[in-house]
Design an enzyme around this catalytic site. Structure first.
Site, PDB file in Angstrom:
ATOM      1  N   THR A 102       7.641  71.709  71.834  1.00 33.53           N
ATOM      2  CA  THR A 102       6.103  71.659  71.912  1.00 33.53           C
ATOM      3  C   THR A 102       5.479  70.878  72.766  1.00 33.53           C
ATOM      4  O   THR A 102       6.140  69.945  73.481  1.00 33.53           O
ATOM      5  CB  THR A 102       5.811  70.916  70.392  1.00 33.53           C
ATOM      6  OG1 THR A 102       4.578  70.396  70.380  1.00 33.53           O
ATOM      7  CG2 THR A 102       6.823  69.556  70.096  1.00 33.53           C
ATOM      8  N   ASP A 103       4.146  71.113  73.332  1.00 34.23           N
ATOM      9  CA  ASP A 103       3.520  70.269  74.217  1.00 34.23           C
ATOM     10  C   ASP A 103       3.336  68.863  73.713  1.00 34.23           C
ATOM     11  O   ASP A 103       2.974  68.185  74.641  1.00 34.23           O
ATOM     12  CB  ASP A 103       2.138  70.860  74.507  1.00 34.23           C
ATOM     13  CG  ASP A 103       1.295  71.056  73.315  1.00 34.23           C
ATOM     14  OD1 ASP A 103       1.738  70.670  72.162  1.00 34.23           O
ATOM     15  OD2 ASP A 103       0.249  71.497  73.610  1.00 34.23           O
ATOM     16  N   GLU A 104       3.505  68.514  72.442  1.00 39.32           N
ATOM     17  CA  GLU A 104       3.419  67.405  72.186  1.00 39.32           C
ATOM     18  C   GLU A 104       4.306  66.151  72.423  1.00 39.32           C
ATOM     19  O   GLU A 104       4.007  65.057  72.376  1.00 39.32           O
ATOM     20  CB  GLU A 104       3.358  67.065  70.355  1.00 39.32           C
ATOM     21  CG  GLU A 104       2.318  68.363  69.791  1.00 39.32           C
ATOM     22  CD  GLU A 104       1.945  67.782  68.577  1.00 39.32           C
ATOM     23  OE1 GLU A 104       2.092  66.718  67.902  1.00 39.32           O
ATOM     24  OE2 GLU A 104       1.062  68.565  68.014  1.00 39.32           O
ATOM     25  N   TYR A 136       6.590  63.047  64.575  1.00 41.19           N
ATOM     26  CA  TYR A 136       7.132  64.557  64.617  1.00 41.19           C
ATOM     27  C   TYR A 136       7.219  64.597  66.260  1.00 41.19           C
ATOM     28  O   TYR A 136       8.487  65.243  66.694  1.00 41.19           O
ATOM     29  CB  TYR A 136       5.930  65.288  64.271  1.00 41.19           C
ATOM     30  CG  TYR A 136       6.280  66.879  65.048  1.00 41.19           C
ATOM     31  CD1 TYR A 136       7.010  67.592  64.675  1.00 41.19           C
ATOM     32  CD2 TYR A 136       5.113  67.232  66.008  1.00 41.19           C
ATOM     33  CE1 TYR A 136       7.166  68.897  65.239  1.00 41.19           C
ATOM     34  CE2 TYR A 136       5.287  68.384  66.559  1.00 41.19           C
ATOM     35  CZ  TYR A 136       6.171  69.331  66.254  1.00 41.19           C
ATOM     36  OH  TYR A 136       6.227  70.596  66.731  1.00 41.19           O
ATOM     37  N   LYS A 142      11.098  65.791  68.146  1.00 41.67           N
ATOM     38  CA  LYS A 142      11.171  66.790  69.235  1.00 41.67           C
ATOM     39  C   LYS A 142      11.565  66.552  70.335  1.00 41.67           C
ATOM     40  O   LYS A 142      12.335  67.263  70.746  1.00 41.67           O
ATOM     41  CB  LYS A 142       9.886  67.759  69.046  1.00 41.67           C
ATOM     42  CG  LYS A 142       9.332  68.712  67.716  1.00 41.67           C
ATOM     43  CD  LYS A 142      10.117  69.431  67.345  1.00 41.67           C
ATOM     44  CE  LYS A 142      10.177  70.767  68.272  1.00 41.67           C
ATOM     45  NZ  LYS A 142      11.337  71.808  67.401  1.00 41.67           N
TER      46      LYS A 142
END
Ligand code: NAD
Ligand code: DAU
Length: 360
Positions: free
Chosen positions: A121-123, A145, A149
């Site tokens: 993810t970009d997060e 989260y 990741k």
């Protein structure tokens, strides 16, 4: 090719399985999915049974992961706890699946000598108030989260470097489209708008997300699986960066509701203000997003309008209890017929309107 798709009963995973079987008529897919609250075998209904095998199991379980990779040519790992708000309430499962589970599956795919494509993810890049994240930007995750990741991603890179494992990563921005669990902003707002329930907007609603229609994301995953360099990272940025409030207003407009349904609520702790992702490296492989937000949101709303059989049981099940706990008010279980105006009353997390510059 025989492909293992972990988390294939979830939102992006099931869209990917559908695409893979449609686009590669000679391929078969094995899905390994724990069937958490987010996984549903209904998401795989209608697919050819001779080319799709489903196993319920946990990627963090060594035996399950080893059995699942056997006879497969590659694995695409979608399996994860995926909701930021739930990670804030209860981070433990995120570590177990997104970090430890990734490790267990990586060992299994390394030992089997097959390609492991990690869907990330970009997060992991954290807040990008200015500029655009590239594949070499530092990892600065904000939530349990995104930290989980990032932990999974670092293991993938370490396995590629240390063991020469054929492992690589794709980092996607915010997906939306059919079969997304209603806990996420777009389906939540579509279903609340259809039902006449309030649309909860965190803080001032000016947080920016980079929206990517799920079919475009699945096309990118396929391309990277086939042509990505080992040990590489590929960002998949969507075509539209929009503040949340614009997304919400667009949904209200397309569902024929007015802005009185907007309910500004307490902000998400640690909320990232903006994500921005460059897809330049993926563009070099030949990928372009084909669905912009204007078209994707119409398609998405049409899908939810037509598939109450899919979301009705979710809205009246575990999600209803989660919603009440998280938002301090209940959602109506009625469908597009609309809810009583009583359901619009503010709960403990809500306040009447936006305060200028308030981010929570
Ligand atoms: P989702 O929550 O809809 O689906 C996750 C699936 O994984 C579910 O079917 C669930 O049952 C399964 N699962 C969970 N724990 C498992 C375990 N231990 N073993 C096996 N299966 C397990 O998530 P999604 O939105 O489809 O996201 C899929 C992947 O893509 C995730 O890895 C997520 O981090 C990543 N991602 C999502 C987005 C997005 O916008 N949705 C964007 C970028 C990356
Ligand atoms: O960026 C990719 C990520 O996108 C994925 O890695 C995650 O798995 C996926 O859940 C998603 O995370 P977000 O936190 O960005 O998505 P969510 O739909 O939860 O929220 C989108 C934005 O809307 C975010 O700024 C928070 C806000 N929001 C969300 C909810 C659920 C609200 O304002 N109100 C809400 O009720």
């Amino acid at each position: 090719m025989r492909l293992l798709v972990t988390g294939g009963a979830g939102f992006i995973g099931s869209n990917y399985v559908r695409r893979r079987l449609a686009e590669h008529p000679g391929d078969s897919v094995r899905v390994l999915d724990k069937l958490t609250y987010a996984g549903r075998t209904e998401n795989l209904e209608g697919l050819p049974p001779d080319r799709l095998e489903f196993t319920q199991g946990d990627i963090a379980d060594r035996d399950a992961s080893r059995a699942a990779v056997s006879d497969c040519d590659a694995v695409v790992n979608f399996a994860a706890e995926s909701h930021v708000d739930r990670s804030i309430d209860s981070p433990g499962e995120f570590i177990t699946t997104d970090v430890f589970g990734t490790f267990v599956l990586l060992e299994a795919s390394r030992d089997a000598g097959i390609r492991h494509l990690q869907v990330s993810t970009d997060e992991v890049y954290g807040d990008f108030e200015q500029g655009t994240a590239t594949e070499t930007s530092p990892l600065e995750p904000s939530s349990p989260y995104s930290a989980s990741k990032a932990g999974g991603d670092l293991l993938v890179s370490a396995f590629a470097r240390t063991y020469g494992a054929d492992a690589l990563i794709i980092r996607a921005s915010n997906n939306y489209g059919p079969r997304q669990h209603p806990e996420k902003l777009i389906p939540l707002c579509v279903l609340n708008a259809l039902a006449g329930d309030p649309l909860p907007v965190y803080g001032d609603g000016m947080q920016v997300r980079n929206w990517l229609y799920v079919e475009d994301c699945c096309a990118a995953i396929d391309l990277v699986l086939e042509h990505g360099e080992p040990a590489s990272v590929y960002n998949v940025g969507g075509p539209d960066e929009l503040p949340n409030i614009e997304v919400v207003k667009r949904i209200l407009e397309l569902t024929g509701r007015d802005e009185s349904l907007i309910s500004y609520t307490r902000d998400r702790p640690g909320h990232d203000r903006r994500y921005s992702l460059s897809a330049a490296k993926l563009n070099e492989l030949g990928w372009r997003a084909e669905v912009d937000f204007a078209e994707g949101i119409e398609r998405t709303i049409a899908w939810y309008r037509e598939n109450e059989d899919w979301w009705g049981p979710i809205r009246s099940g575990e999600y209803a209890a989660y919603y009440e706990r998280h938002y301090g008010q209940s959602i109506s279980s009625a469908g597009s017929s609309g809810a009583s105006s009583d359901s619009r009353t503010s709960g403990p997390l809500t306040r009447p309107g936006p305060a200028a510059g308030d981010s929570g």
